[in-house]
Scaffold this motif. Structure first.
Motif, short mmCIF file in Angstrom:
data_model
loop_
_atom_site.label_atom_id
_atom_site.label_comp_id
_atom_site.label_asym_id
_atom_site.label_seq_id
_atom_site.Cartn_x
_atom_site.Cartn_y
_atom_site.Cartn_z
N SER B 143 0.83 -1.21 0.00
CA SER B 143 0.00 0.00 0.00
C SER B 143 0.87 1.27 0.00
O SER B 143 2.10 1.20 -0.01
CB SER B 143 -0.95 -0.05 1.20
N ALA B 144 0.23 2.41 0.03
CA ALA B 144 0.89 3.70 -0.22
C ALA B 144 1.97 4.05 0.81
O ALA B 144 1.84 3.77 1.99
CB ALA B 144 -0.17 4.80 -0.22
N GLY B 145 3.01 4.70 0.32
CA GLY B 145 4.00 5.32 1.21
C GLY B 145 4.93 4.35 1.90
O GLY B 145 5.61 4.74 2.86
N SER B 146 5.00 3.11 1.46
CA SER B 146 5.89 2.15 2.11
C SER B 146 7.27 2.16 1.46
O SER B 146 7.44 2.60 0.33
CB SER B 146 5.27 0.76 2.09
N VAL B 147 8.25 1.67 2.22
CA VAL B 147 9.65 1.72 1.80
C VAL B 147 10.24 0.32 1.95
O VAL B 147 10.26 -0.23 3.04
CB VAL B 147 10.44 2.73 2.66
N SER B 181 0.34 0.35 4.40
CA SER B 181 0.90 1.66 4.07
C SER B 181 1.84 2.14 5.18
O SER B 181 1.75 1.70 6.32
CB SER B 181 -0.24 2.66 3.88
N ASN B 182 2.75 3.04 4.81
CA ASN B 182 3.71 3.61 5.77
C ASN B 182 4.49 2.53 6.52
O ASN B 182 4.83 2.69 7.69
CB ASN B 182 3.01 4.55 6.76
N VAL B 183 4.79 1.44 5.82
CA VAL B 183 5.62 0.35 6.37
C VAL B 183 7.05 0.53 5.85
O VAL B 183 7.24 0.96 4.72
CB VAL B 183 5.06 -1.01 5.89
N THR B 184 8.03 0.22 6.68
CA THR B 184 9.41 0.11 6.19
C THR B 184 9.93 -1.31 6.43
O THR B 184 9.77 -1.84 7.53
CB THR B 184 10.35 1.10 6.90
N ILE B 185 10.54 -1.89 5.43
CA ILE B 185 11.27 -3.15 5.59
C ILE B 185 12.73 -2.87 5.25
O ILE B 185 13.06 -2.53 4.11
CB ILE B 185 10.70 -4.26 4.68
N VAL B 186 13.58 -2.96 6.27
CA VAL B 186 15.00 -2.65 6.10
C VAL B 186 15.71 -3.84 5.45
O VAL B 186 15.39 -4.98 5.74
CB VAL B 186 15.61 -2.31 7.47
N ARG B 187 16.68 -3.57 4.61
CA ARG B 187 17.37 -4.65 3.92
C ARG B 187 18.39 -5.34 4.84
O ARG B 187 18.73 -4.82 5.90
CB ARG B 187 18.05 -4.13 2.67
N GLY B 188 18.83 -6.49 4.41
CA GLY B 188 19.81 -7.24 5.17
C GLY B 188 21.19 -6.62 5.09
O GLY B 188 21.45 -5.66 4.35
#
Lengths: 294, 294, 294
Positions: B143-147, B181-188
């Motif tokens: 959804s919107a605004g996620s990274v 929306s507005n979720v961040t999933i940081v990379r490894g």
């Protein structure tokens, strides 16, 4: 109602009490002269009959509810922190012509940049918003979707109506800070900066309230929530999902555990856990990933 | 200082210890040979005098502080995960020419898409950012605004200076996941994927730390905060606002209550509540809205 | 499987049970006739043998698992809440031609606006997303990066497969509300609005679940997490980082402390603290910054 025209012409700038230097107007609802002792050549809104609290040379405006009067007054000083119609599109970002951006800075695609200052080697990720008056210092990195300088929400009841305090301050992010994605840093109140101290890290999803004074080399893990006017010393560490109540102060090297909720000031260095967070132990040398300020 | 030129030419790729296959370089600060037993035809940075810990055929580089040396070394391997100047505007989004996007995928207006892979029937909402190397599998919705694929913040002190570990990993979102929306999933981290297991849901505002390994059919409600390297089994459920400390492991079918803070590993299925979260009860059949993994 | 074609032509609209007016189709998995007493001239999916629960004149469809059947049925009613290909670029924002935007409203650069309604004097900050059917009333302000009307995540197991309930509802933000940055307000379920009551404030980073009914003059500080279907009275205050479990009800003038986690309904006004949050004290007059509803 008190308007700008009721103030001496040379005092037509608003300030929070603490920062009220000569030339500013502030307000006070208390009854303790010491709280006003630092005032010089400025104006102060006070409750009727309390004009004697102000030092000599300070212009006193008496009014039944100084806070509400000041909030109403702030409306007359409001500025547009993101004047959309002045923005110009450059390489996929929208930038205000008065923004001062160092040539070595990198601005992400989809960013919206107000009249702020962005220093050398700054890197701003995609889809960020930077409101007016923000100062982003040398070497700062900001990841995608973050918002710097948004307005806080301060208001008071005037009978049945809410009166908002127009948020007239700014944000200053000192050198070498690292700001994650989906972070918001709210700007300060009148004549007040929200400050992120040199070299601090604020991980993704953390929210920083108006007027916070974060010390150098702090580390905020993800999803930290700081209320307004939180102040921290050097080398503090905030665990994932930790919360700090408004106007709370942390001394140097305070470590908040994951999910801890600090509701009163932390005057002793060390590790705090729980809800409400309590001091549990000294900070052991062997803890890794935690700033050790020397 | 150790640079890439100090490594055998065939070992010039960095890896976390766990994933260090032949051809990679890793580091180790401990003193237990078992932790290195899986290494083959690779390089490892070790403390002086601990070279004997490494299995035969492993190239040992002794250095006083292997972690700091590795962090410094990582700088030489840094890549630009969102090269803005290469992006091209297509139907309101900005897309890297090397992004592999399946024709049946839908990319939202205002998205910024690095050189990643986006599978069939994926739907990405407006104003999202997808960093390089992310893999978004078949049928995923965001959804919107996620990274997706933002950099984590890992660093160590080198005297008075911080040394950051350049985040060289990636994110893999398996098929049929649903990201709010507005979720961040940081990379490894180096040679590490952050993985969101097949069919998992991550609701709005949740934040996933670097290197998390989320199992299949997990459900994260809104505003969940996972520290780095959290690992979960199948069918786990994280209530609204719950928090998990870094490097914590959850077995299958662990349910964290709303606002619960899990600070140590959950080795038994069932419901955990409180701060710190404790096992409270078995998972009752009648609980609705909770994944039942069979 | 039950499809739209199995419903009377005049009942081909879906609704949650509570809002099922004449002409809608809903479902029920319980066994209590009172729960259905409000139904008139509509259709209801019921478990086999429970058709007698429905009032006369209601069309009954018996099916082994009414919830799963309803969820599957919802797929046939799905709509595109942000049809990207129809958007048109206007002054740096992307706007659907059927969006009804009052001429006095201001739409931020980088916004993506579906076919919604935006009233007089509304101000929307940069990079926001507004999904279809949202109603943003007179004088509302929304700060940067917020998302209004995103889809919630409701699903049930059908054997080994998840079945999602298509989210067919909307969001209504009443007049004079103030919404911060990086906020998400999820839309309601079938024939259901998520409502933010008149004059309420929702600070940065707060997340509002599907179908919440927030009363007038509420104040949510930053990073508040409300699960789905939370309902609050007038003048409630949610401290920074507080959490409310799904389907919880708050009476008027409930104050949740910072980080408090409300897991059951609050039927008495006053201050609630802790995890789980418990009633602690009456609301003192002197508390500042807190709505006093009169």
């Amino acid at each position: 109602m008190i308007g700008p025209e009721n103030l001496p012409e040379s005092h037509r700038k608003l300030s929070i009490l603490r920062n009220a230097e000569p030339g500013f107007t502030t307000y006070y609802t208390g009854e303790n002269a010491e709280d006003l002792a630092h005032l010089r050549s400025c104006s102060v809104l006070l409750k009727p009959g309390f004009g004697h609290l102000a030092p000599e040379g300070v212009n006193v405006v008496e009014t039944p509810r100084p806070q509400v009067a000041f909030y109403r007054l702030s409306k007359g000083f409001e500025e547009d922190y993101l004047p959309f119609h002045s923005l110009e599109q450059k390489a996929g970002a929208w930038i205000h012509p008065e923004a001062q951006i160092h040539p070595s800075a990198s601005i992400g695609t989809g960013c919206v940049i107000g009249p702020c200052r962005i220093g050398p080697s700054v890197k701003i990720g995609p889809n960020c918003t930077i409101y007016a008056k923000s100062v982003i210092s040398n070497g700062v990195e900001i990841s995608a979707g973050s918002v710097i300088g948004a307005s806080g929400m301060m208001w008071a009841w005037d009978g049945q109506h809410k009166v908002f305090l127009s948020q007239l301050g700014s944000v200053r992010i000192e050198a070498e800070c690292n700001i994650g994605s989906n972070v918001t840093i709210v700007r300060g109140n009148a004549n007040e900066e929200t400050v992120i101290g040199k070299g601090s890290c604020i991980a993704h999803g953390s929210m920083i309230g108006h007027g916070c004074q974060i010390g150098p080399q702090n580390h905020l893990a993800n999803s930290v929530a700081l209320g307004g006017s939180v102040s921290s010393g050097a080398g503090c560490f905030f665990g994932s999902g930790s919360v700090v109540s408004p106007s709370t102060t942390l001394t140097n090297e305070v470590v908040l555990g994951a999910g801890a909720v600090l509701t009163s000031s932390a005057t002793r260095s060390g590790i705090y856990l729980g809800l409400p967070a309590k001091w549990k132990s000294e900070l052991a040398e062997r803890m890794s990933g935690i700033p050790k300020w020397k």
